[in-house]
Design a protein around this motif. Structure first.
Motif, PDB file in Angstrom:
ATOM      1  N   HIS A 162       0.777  -1.120   0.073  1.00 25.60           N
ATOM      2  CA  HIS A 162      -0.147   0.191   0.091  1.00 25.60           C
ATOM      3  C   HIS A 162       0.795   1.198   0.065  1.00 25.60           C
ATOM      4  O   HIS A 162       0.292   2.425  -0.103  1.00 25.60           O
ATOM      5  CB  HIS A 162      -0.984   0.089   1.263  1.00 25.60           C
ATOM      6  N   GLY A 163       2.192   1.153   0.307  1.00 23.08           N
ATOM      7  CA  GLY A 163       3.013   2.401   0.359  1.00 23.08           C
ATOM      8  C   GLY A 163       4.364   1.831  -0.464  1.00 23.08           C
ATOM      9  O   GLY A 163       4.276   1.714  -1.622  1.00 23.08           O
ATOM     10  N   ASN A 164       5.400   1.891   0.143  1.00 21.53           N
ATOM     11  CA  ASN A 164       6.604   1.475  -0.397  1.00 21.53           C
ATOM     12  C   ASN A 164       7.575   0.912   0.820  1.00 21.53           C
ATOM     13  O   ASN A 164       7.376   0.995   1.849  1.00 21.53           O
ATOM     14  CB  ASN A 164       7.354   2.666  -1.112  1.00 21.53           C
ATOM     15  N   PHE A 185       7.897  13.767  10.059  1.00 23.28           N
ATOM     16  CA  PHE A 185       8.515  14.245   8.847  1.00 23.28           C
ATOM     17  C   PHE A 185       8.398  13.061   7.814  1.00 23.28           C
ATOM     18  O   PHE A 185       8.071  13.226   6.609  1.00 23.28           O
ATOM     19  CB  PHE A 185       9.994  14.521   9.080  1.00 23.28           C
ATOM     20  N   LEU A 186       8.614  11.726   8.203  1.00 17.81           N
ATOM     21  CA  LEU A 186       8.414  10.750   7.228  1.00 17.81           C
ATOM     22  C   LEU A 186       7.051  10.731   6.541  1.00 17.81           C
ATOM     23  O   LEU A 186       6.859  10.295   5.383  1.00 17.81           O
ATOM     24  CB  LEU A 186       8.803   9.237   7.979  1.00 17.81           C
ATOM     25  N   PRO A 237       0.013   6.722   1.981  1.00 18.19           N
ATOM     26  CA  PRO A 237      -1.175   6.230   2.220  1.00 18.19           C
ATOM     27  C   PRO A 237      -1.700   5.602   3.611  1.00 18.19           C
ATOM     28  O   PRO A 237      -0.680   5.095   4.184  1.00 18.19           O
ATOM     29  CB  PRO A 237      -1.177   5.117   1.098  1.00 18.19           C
ATOM     30  N   MET A 238      -2.824   6.053   4.077  1.00 19.72           N
ATOM     31  CA  MET A 238      -3.230   5.644   5.278  1.00 19.72           C
ATOM     32  C   MET A 238      -2.976   3.998   5.653  1.00 19.72           C
ATOM     33  O   MET A 238      -2.556   3.811   6.828  1.00 19.72           O
ATOM     34  CB  MET A 238      -4.665   5.940   5.687  1.00 19.72           C
ATOM     35  N   ILE A 244       0.612   3.119   6.292  1.00 23.00           N
ATOM     36  CA  ILE A 244       0.807   3.631   7.682  1.00 23.00           C
ATOM     37  C   ILE A 244       0.372   2.698   8.836  1.00 23.00           C
ATOM     38  O   ILE A 244       1.115   2.105   9.709  1.00 23.00           O
ATOM     39  CB  ILE A 244       0.281   5.062   8.071  1.00 23.00           C
ATOM     40  N   VAL A 245      -0.896   2.490   8.781  1.00 23.84           N
ATOM     41  CA  VAL A 245      -1.614   1.332   9.770  1.00 23.84           C
ATOM     42  C   VAL A 245      -0.715   0.033   9.695  1.00 23.84           C
ATOM     43  O   VAL A 245      -0.661  -0.463  10.579  1.00 23.84           O
ATOM     44  CB  VAL A 245      -3.159   1.226   9.352  1.00 23.84           C
ATOM     45  N   TRP A 246      -0.742  -0.533   8.461  1.00 21.62           N
ATOM     46  CA  TRP A 246       0.123  -1.942   8.511  1.00 21.62           C
ATOM     47  C   TRP A 246       1.372  -1.654   8.995  1.00 21.62           C
ATOM     48  O   TRP A 246       2.067  -2.593   9.432  1.00 21.62           O
ATOM     49  CB  TRP A 246       0.164  -2.417   7.072  1.00 21.62           C
TER      50      TRP A 246
END
Length: 315
Positions: free
Chosen positions: A97-99, A143-144, A156-157, A160-162
């Motif tokens: 979902h992110g990187n 900052f990240l 993406p949220m 962050i959650v994962w």
């Protein structure tokens, strides 16, 4: 020569860990399912690690000895499901979902979570160094995840959650694995826990349910890297490095993993990474170095990197 070998092993293992996360992102871009990748990765890497242990004639008896004691067997199954599987799945989901850069850095908040947990349980008192460590983690995260903006997220949220769940899972099995690692060889604990986690996830997505005919040669090469180099060899090399290096040296050098994840994400996958995100990355890596250099902290016996890496997967 032994020291040079140890330095080579720990640096190579950490690099493979960091790059492996970025290559996983590439696989997700090709349409590989998270469930299938985690299942296959755990089963194959776990089996190969047990083979490595079996080759060592003087230590092969430990492979099945862990199952002869009911308490150890229950602990191993618990660790495999709530530790190994939880960390691997949440980490990979955060990458999807992110990187890999953000996922790896969020996972490395685990030591801060352990400090907070230890203080909350009154197992330790908070020190000035702990305050600095937690502050660096908070500033780094801000900052990240926001790139300096107070009005919007740059990640993406779901990622962050994962990512935070991955850090929680890593904190759990870092502490939970300690008794097992003191009694049985690391390769045995890691190998079996991977197989347990992989078998459990097989009920959700069996590894044979994949349209292999439509996979390209490039995809197969990426899969081989993630499973063999980014998981099996990374674990093996890190554990072997402890034969000639101290846990502190291995943990310090192992901190190049998140840096490798960030650099490959930015320069290979061309993922956007803002100026303030680099500052956040620097804060979190500094936090990790402070923990690795600290002789005594709120983490039990504070050999966090040694205990966690011997029972992990980074990422």
């Amino acid at each position: 020569m032994n020291r040079k070998k140890g330095l080579f092993l720990v640096l190579t293992g950490a690099l493979f860990w960091g790059i492996g996360g970025t290559v996983s992102k590439k696989l997700f871009q090709y349409g590989i399912d998270v469930d299938w990748l985690v299942t296959t990765r755990l089963l194959v890497a776990g089996f190969l690690l047990l083979i490595v242990q079996f080759v060592r004639k003087e230590e092969r008896t430990q492979i099945f000895a862990v199952w002869k004691t009911k308490k150890a067997a229950i602990s191993l199954v618990t660790f495999g499901l709530l530790g190994m599987l939880a960390v691997q799945y949440t980490y990979m989901a955060s990458i999807k979902h992110g990187n890999a850069a953000v996922a790896t850095l969020l996972q490395y908040l685990a030591p801060v979570m352990i400090i907070i947990y230890s203080v909350f349980r009154r197992q330790a008192t908070i020190t000035k160094r702990d305050v600095v460590t937690i502050s660096l983690a908070l500033v780094g995260c801000f900052f990240l995840l926001t790139n300096g903006s107070v009005s919007q997220l740059s990640v993406p949220m779901l990622a962050i959650v994962w990512g935070f769940l991955s850090g929680i899972a890593l904190a759990f099995y870092t502490l939970y694995a300690v008794p097992l690692l003191k009694q049985y060889h690391s390769l045995v604990v890691v190998g079996w826990s991977m197989i347990i986690g992989g078998l459990a996830l097989s009920f959700v997505h069996p590894p044979w349910q994949m349209d292999f005919k439509h996979l390209t040669i490039e995809t197969y090469l990426y899969l081989i890297f993630v499973i063999i180099f980014g998981t099996m060899i990374a674990f093996w090399f890190y554990i072997e490095s402890l034969q000639s290096l101290s846990p502190k040296e291995s943990s310090l050098l192992g901190n190049i993993e998140p840096l490798a994840a960030v650099l490959t994400t930015v320069f290979w996958l061309k993922e956007p990474f803002g100026f303030f995100q680099w500052i956040g990355t620097a804060c979190i890596i500094t936090m990790m170095l402070l923990i690795a250099l600290n002789k005594k902290s709120s983490i039990t016996d504070h050999q966090y990197a040694y205990e966690s890496k011997n029972s992990q997967t980074l990422g």
